[in-house]
Scaffold this motif. Structure first.
Motif, PDB file in Angstrom:
ATOM      1  N   LYS A 130      30.780  48.736  36.101  1.00 12.53           N
ATOM      2  CA  LYS A 130      32.121  49.740  36.336  1.00 12.53           C
ATOM      3  C   LYS A 130      32.540  49.825  37.679  1.00 12.53           C
ATOM      4  O   LYS A 130      33.799  49.465  37.732  1.00 12.53           O
ATOM      5  N   LEU A 131      31.787  49.675  38.673  1.00 15.33           N
ATOM      6  CA  LEU A 131      32.137  49.931  39.964  1.00 15.33           C
ATOM      7  C   LEU A 131      32.898  48.498  40.440  1.00 15.33           C
ATOM      8  O   LEU A 131      33.826  48.335  40.922  1.00 15.33           O
ATOM      9  N   SER A 132      32.061  47.466  39.985  1.00 16.14           N
ATOM     10  CA  SER A 132      32.624  46.043  40.485  1.00 16.14           C
ATOM     11  C   SER A 132      33.881  45.719  39.694  1.00 16.14           C
ATOM     12  O   SER A 132      34.833  45.106  40.278  1.00 16.14           O
ATOM     13  N   TYR A 133      34.303  46.038  38.320  1.00 16.60           N
ATOM     14  CA  TYR A 133      35.432  45.960  37.695  1.00 16.60           C
ATOM     15  C   TYR A 133      36.557  46.820  38.601  1.00 16.60           C
ATOM     16  O   TYR A 133      37.719  46.420  38.709  1.00 16.60           O
ATOM     17  N   ALA A 134      36.159  48.146  38.729  1.00 13.21           N
ATOM     18  CA  ALA A 134      37.266  48.952  39.390  1.00 13.21           C
ATOM     19  C   ALA A 134      37.577  48.348  40.821  1.00 13.21           C
ATOM     20  O   ALA A 134      38.963  48.226  41.171  1.00 13.21           O
ATOM     21  N   VAL A 135      36.570  48.051  41.670  1.00 11.65           N
ATOM     22  CA  VAL A 135      36.874  47.466  43.090  1.00 11.65           C
ATOM     23  C   VAL A 135      37.636  46.071  42.702  1.00 11.65           C
ATOM     24  O   VAL A 135      38.663  45.822  43.616  1.00 11.65           O
ATOM     25  N   GLY A 136      37.509  45.368  41.846  1.00 14.87           N
ATOM     26  CA  GLY A 136      38.120  43.870  41.672  1.00 14.87           C
ATOM     27  C   GLY A 136      39.519  44.188  41.278  1.00 14.87           C
ATOM     28  O   GLY A 136      40.398  43.710  41.786  1.00 14.87           O
ATOM     29  N   VAL A 137      39.798  45.231  40.195  1.00  6.88           N
ATOM     30  CA  VAL A 137      41.202  45.356  39.970  1.00  6.88           C
ATOM     31  C   VAL A 137      41.832  45.918  41.227  1.00  6.88           C
ATOM     32  O   VAL A 137      43.141  45.781  41.295  1.00  6.88           O
ATOM     33  N   LEU A 138      41.296  47.009  42.103  1.00  6.21           N
ATOM     34  CA  LEU A 138      41.974  47.322  43.132  1.00  6.21           C
ATOM     35  C   LEU A 138      42.344  46.193  44.269  1.00  6.21           C
ATOM     36  O   LEU A 138      43.335  46.265  44.798  1.00  6.21           O
ATOM     37  N   GLY A 139      41.662  45.648  44.165  1.00  4.37           N
ATOM     38  CA  GLY A 139      41.757  44.304  45.149  1.00  4.37           C
ATOM     39  C   GLY A 139      42.923  43.335  44.860  1.00  4.37           C
ATOM     40  O   GLY A 139      43.728  42.904  45.396  1.00  4.37           O
ATOM     41  N   TYR A 140      42.898  43.016  43.476  1.00  3.57           N
ATOM     42  CA  TYR A 140      43.935  42.319  43.066  1.00  3.57           C
ATOM     43  C   TYR A 140      45.448  42.979  42.852  1.00  3.57           C
ATOM     44  O   TYR A 140      46.368  42.486  43.043  1.00  3.57           O
ATOM     45  N   MET A 141      45.121  44.465  42.806  1.00  3.15           N
ATOM     46  CA  MET A 141      46.580  45.079  42.863  1.00  3.15           C
ATOM     47  C   MET A 141      47.217  45.148  44.381  1.00  3.15           C
ATOM     48  O   MET A 141      48.355  45.281  44.474  1.00  3.15           O
ATOM     49  N   ALA A 142      46.234  45.314  45.419  1.00  2.00           N
ATOM     50  CA  ALA A 142      46.437  45.027  46.690  1.00  2.00           C
ATOM     51  C   ALA A 142      46.889  43.908  47.041  1.00  2.00           C
ATOM     52  O   ALA A 142      48.228  43.966  47.927  1.00  2.00           O
ATOM     53  N   MET A 162      46.614  42.484  52.827  1.00  4.89           N
ATOM     54  CA  MET A 162      46.113  41.280  52.249  1.00  4.89           C
ATOM     55  C   MET A 162      44.606  41.099  52.673  1.00  4.89           C
ATOM     56  O   MET A 162      43.767  40.820  51.492  1.00  4.89           O
ATOM     57  N   ASP A 163      44.313  41.615  53.886  1.00  7.85           N
ATOM     58  CA  ASP A 163      42.892  41.484  53.971  1.00  7.85           C
ATOM     59  C   ASP A 163      41.931  42.462  53.278  1.00  7.85           C
ATOM     60  O   ASP A 163      40.982  42.113  52.352  1.00  7.85           O
ATOM     61  N   VAL A 164      42.541  43.695  53.006  1.00  5.25           N
ATOM     62  CA  VAL A 164      41.781  44.741  52.063  1.00  5.25           C
ATOM     63  C   VAL A 164      41.869  44.164  50.609  1.00  5.25           C
ATOM     64  O   VAL A 164      40.740  44.314  49.937  1.00  5.25           O
ATOM     65  N   GLY A 165      42.915  43.532  50.221  1.00  2.57           N
ATOM     66  CA  GLY A 165      42.819  43.003  48.824  1.00  2.57           C
ATOM     67  C   GLY A 165      41.963  41.882  48.596  1.00  2.57           C
ATOM     68  O   GLY A 165      41.014  41.886  47.646  1.00  2.57           O
ATOM     69  N   VAL A 166      42.048  41.146  49.459  1.00  2.00           N
ATOM     70  CA  VAL A 166      40.803  39.938  49.364  1.00  2.00           C
ATOM     71  C   VAL A 166      39.539  40.368  49.443  1.00  2.00           C
ATOM     72  O   VAL A 166      38.726  40.035  48.488  1.00  2.00           O
ATOM     73  N   ILE A 167      39.170  41.206  50.278  1.00  5.19           N
ATOM     74  CA  ILE A 167      37.966  41.855  50.596  1.00  5.19           C
ATOM     75  C   ILE A 167      37.445  42.578  49.377  1.00  5.19           C
ATOM     76  O   ILE A 167      36.213  42.437  48.482  1.00  5.19           O
ATOM     77  N   LEU A 168      38.099  43.547  48.804  1.00 10.68           N
ATOM     78  CA  LEU A 168      38.023  44.134  47.504  1.00 10.68           C
ATOM     79  C   LEU A 168      37.653  43.259  46.242  1.00 10.68           C
ATOM     80  O   LEU A 168      36.516  43.491  45.412  1.00 10.68           O
ATOM     81  N   LEU A 169      38.557  42.134  46.311  1.00  6.78           N
ATOM     82  CA  LEU A 169      38.414  41.332  45.129  1.00  6.78           C
ATOM     83  C   LEU A 169      37.186  40.483  45.234  1.00  6.78           C
ATOM     84  O   LEU A 169      36.513  40.323  44.385  1.00  6.78           O
ATOM     85  N   PHE A 170      36.584  40.064  46.339  1.00  8.91           N
ATOM     86  CA  PHE A 170      35.456  39.413  46.534  1.00  8.91           C
ATOM     87  C   PHE A 170      34.462  40.232  46.366  1.00  8.91           C
ATOM     88  O   PHE A 170      33.387  39.706  45.528  1.00  8.91           O
TER      89      PHE A 170
END
Length: 231
Positions: A130-142, A162-170
């Protein structure tokens, strides 16, 4: 082709002329190396093709060893780069994840298996999912937020968002894949432990394969119902 100017005249040239001279020097230096460069490219392509075939065959023929080796590499290799590049944020999160997951794996591989272990394993890896799914979605949205230019309305620099989005997606992808593979390993161990006792050792259906000891029939039925609820 114009003659190459002496080295002392280079500071007096305009930028385009200077670039042309350097380009001519580069070609003159590597003249006659075309065959060697083509050979290097062919070797690289052949290596990639052969490696891909080997990996696919390994995964098809020895799926468990393939997953185990790739999981260990994905788990251990990033530590070298994080220590070398001083990425303490990733290293701290990796450390917490590794400690808790190691304890969960330790509990899942014990024999006899505790009746509380399956629920603990399920809850931990469900939380990771659940956490990885939520963090990945937030990164993609960023990332999409930055690409469409919405960061300007909030006075956020494009580089920062963009840095925040890439880090969250990773983080979402990395820990999601790690959690999935570790969950598969734990489930395999628990399944083999539960079915470890041969059928001849069961006495009137009262021997619990989870805790490997005599249990009343009502307790065994309760454990089975609890396992069904977890599933």
């Amino acid at each position: 082709m114009a003659a190459v100017q002496p080295q002392d005249d280079l500071p007096k040239m305009i930028h385009r002329e200077k670039w042309r001279v350097e380009h001519e020097r580069l070609h003159a230096k590597h003249r006659g190396h075309e065959a060697m460069h083509a050979e290097m490219v062919m070797i690289l392509v052949a290596t990639l093709v052969v490696a891909q075939i080997v990996l696919v065959q390994w995964k098809q023929r020895h799926h468990r060893s393939y997953n185990l080796v790739t999981l260990i590499q994905m788990w251990v290799v990033p530590v070298y780069f994080t220590v070398k590049l001083f990425w303490w944020r990733f290293l701290s999160m990796w450390g917490m994840f590794s400690v808790i997951t190691s304890y969960v794996i330790f509990r899942a591989t014990r024999k006899p298996l505790s009746c509380r272990t399956p629920r603990m394993v399920y809850k931990w890896f469900l939380l990771i999912y659940k956490l990885s799914y939520a963090v990945g979605v937030l990164g993609y949205m960023a990332i999409m937020f930055t690409m469409f230019g919405f960061n300007i309305f909030f006075r956020i620099k494009a580089e920062d968002s963009m840095d925040v989005g890439v880090i969250l997606l990773f983080y979402g992808l990395y820990y999601g894949v790690m959690g999935r593979d570790f969950a598969e390993i734990c489930s395999d161990y628990m399944a083999s432990t539960i079915g470890f006792r041969p059928r001849s050792t069961f006495h009137h259906g009262s021997l619990c394969a989870v805790v490997a000891e005599q249990e009343p029939m009502s307790v065994s039925m309760a454990l089975a119902a609890e396992a069904n609820e977890v599933d």
